[in-house]
Each structure stands twice: as C-alpha cells, then as structure tokens.
Motif scaffolding. Structure first.
Motif, short mmCIF file in Angstrom:
data_model
loop_
_atom_site.label_atom_id
_atom_site.label_comp_id
_atom_site.label_asym_id
_atom_site.label_seq_id
_atom_site.Cartn_x
_atom_site.Cartn_y
_atom_site.Cartn_z
N LEU A 118 0.82 -1.20 0.00
CA LEU A 118 0.00 0.00 0.00
C LEU A 118 0.86 1.26 0.00
CD1 LEU A 118 -2.78 -1.10 2.52
CD2 LEU A 118 -2.86 -1.12 0.02
N MET A 119 1.96 1.24 0.73
CA MET A 119 2.85 2.40 0.73
C MET A 119 3.51 2.58 -0.63
SD MET A 119 4.67 2.59 4.47
CE MET A 119 5.35 0.95 4.45
N ARG A 120 3.88 1.47 -1.30
CA ARG A 120 4.48 1.57 -2.63
C ARG A 120 3.47 2.11 -3.64
NH1 ARG A 120 5.67 -2.60 -5.23
NH2 ARG A 120 4.92 -4.31 -3.93
N ASN A 144 10.73 1.10 -10.21
CA ASN A 144 11.24 0.34 -9.06
C ASN A 144 10.16 0.17 -8.03
OD1 ASN A 144 13.80 -0.05 -10.05
ND2 ASN A 144 14.65 1.79 -9.11
N ALA A 145 9.41 1.25 -7.75
CA ALA A 145 8.33 1.17 -6.77
C ALA A 145 7.23 0.26 -7.26
CB ALA A 145 7.77 2.57 -6.50
N TYR A 146 7.04 0.21 -8.60
CA TYR A 146 5.94 -0.59 -9.16
C TYR A 146 6.29 -2.07 -9.23
CZ TYR A 146 2.65 -2.20 -12.75
OH TYR A 146 1.72 -2.88 -13.46
N ALA A 147 7.48 -2.35 -9.76
CA ALA A 147 7.78 -3.74 -10.09
C ALA A 147 8.63 -4.46 -9.05
CB ALA A 147 8.49 -3.79 -11.44
N ARG A 148 9.56 -3.75 -8.46
CA ARG A 148 10.52 -4.47 -7.62
C ARG A 148 10.50 -4.04 -6.17
NH1 ARG A 148 12.65 -3.63 -12.48
NH2 ARG A 148 13.49 -1.62 -11.98
#
Length: 225
Positions: A118-120, A144-148
């Motif tokens: 949720l934070m990402r 990066n925030a989306y995938a990893r």
C-alpha cells in the motif's frame, strides 16, 4: 499534495475483509474504504464510487477475480488492483501480471507485506500526479516502486516502517513545521515516540531539526522538510 486514496476490498469472507479494512484504516493516506462480497457487488461499487485502489480476491461466489481484472484492463480503469488469493499457480500469477495488477499477495496475507504494498502504491500515485513530463531518475523510481519494491533498509529497534512512513508524510509540504508534540497529536502516539522518529529522520537527513530560542522557557526543537 495528493488526495487521500479510496479503497475497495473485494472479499467474500466478511470477517477477513473487515480485518483488512481495520488494518488499512490505521495507515495514513486513506479515506473511504468499501467492502464487496462478490463480483456483482464489486462492479456496482466500482461504477458508483470509482475507488483509487482495489484489493481483489480471485475465488468469489459468482466467479473469479481475474474476470473482473480483465474487464478493468479493457475499460482502461485508472485505479490500481492488488490481487489477493490462495492461488499460487503460475498461470494465475502470469495472467494477473499481464492484466497489470500492481501486486500479487498469496493468502494468508501478511499485514507487514500488505502495508509495504500500500505504501508503494501511494508512492507511485504521488509520482504520477501533477507531472507533465518526467526525468529518467523519476521514471526509474516509479518502475522500481511498481515492479521491484524499494530496497530493504534495516531499521533499528523501535523504528517501525509504517510509523516512519506516516511521520515522513507529515513533511510532504516543505513549508510545514512540526514539533514532537504536534506529531504526537497528528499520529496519536506519545511525545517520546514522536521525538524518537523525528530524531531518526533528522539524523538520516530526511528532515531538518532546528532549535528555536524563545524569550522565556526552554529552547524548542522544530522540524521541517
């Protein structure tokens, strides 16, 4: 500053859905939370409320969550979807990824893992709002925030990642100033706890601490972004 995020939980186990909702209500950045017990209810609520994020179970009384995920993808629905399911087969995982699910959480869902997701999502949402163009660094951060996910940082004892994130969000506006007392009130924590998080943030250059000397009384420690 982005608007608070609205959320729809699509889950046929009512108690589990309410537990999810209770956990999320304690996190900053969320406003309305709705519950749907099947696909029909979910479709109605999505049409009516247009939630910014959907927690979607796969096995529902009137069909599979993947069906709804396909529909949302075809309709170019602007909100995000986090898939929550007991299904761990690669076919289901691959289909969810192809349909653009933001994350895939296998039941029973660990709340620490849900909180990170949720934070990402909130981080990605902030990156997308109000920008006409983006630098390569911003794009890298978004993907990066989306995938990893963000690189895992070892936090010291007494520093919880969710509370730390909540404290940092209080300083989104660079003009805002806080003391340990105002942070304690805003987050419903003790002044001692607030001061510990503020000093941690200041020591890692996430915020700036400044001592203000008044005419009377002890100097006051002010924090700003």
């Amino acid at each position: 500053m982005t608007e608070p995020l609205t959320l729809l939980i699509v889950e046929d186990e009512t108690l589990l859905a309410e537990m999810h909702a209770e956990y999320i209500r304690r996190m900053p950045g969320f406003s309305q939370i709705w519950l749907a017990g099947d696909l029909a209810q979910a479709r109605t609520m999505i049409e009516r409320f247009k939630p910014g994020l959907i927690l979607l179970d796969n096995y529902l009384p009137d069909g599979k969550g993947l069906t709804l995920l396909h529909e949302l993808t075809q309709a170019r629905y602007p909100g995000g979807v986090v898939f929550t399911t007991a299904a761990s087969d690669m076919e289901t995982v691959s289909e969810a990824v192809r349909c653009g699910a933001f994350d895939y959480l296998i039941k029973p869902v660990a709340y620490e893992r849900l909180g990170q997701t949720l934070m990402r999502y909130q981080q990605r949402r902030r990156m997308l709002v109000g920008k006409e163009s983006a630098s390569q660094r911003q794009i890298d951060e978004m993907f990066n925030a989306y995938a990893r996910g963000e690189p895992k940082t070892e936090l010291p004892t007494g520093i919880d990642p969710l509370t730390l994130n909540a404290v940092q969000k209080l300083f989104t506006d660079p003009q805002v100033q806080h003391t340990a007392e105002t942070v304690a009130r805003a987050l419903t924590i003790s002044r001692t706890t607030a001061r510990r998080y503020l000093e941690y943030c200041a020591s890692h250059h996430l915020i700036v601490a400044q001592i203000i000397h008044g005419k009377v009384g002890r100097p006051q420690r002010i924090y700003h972004g």
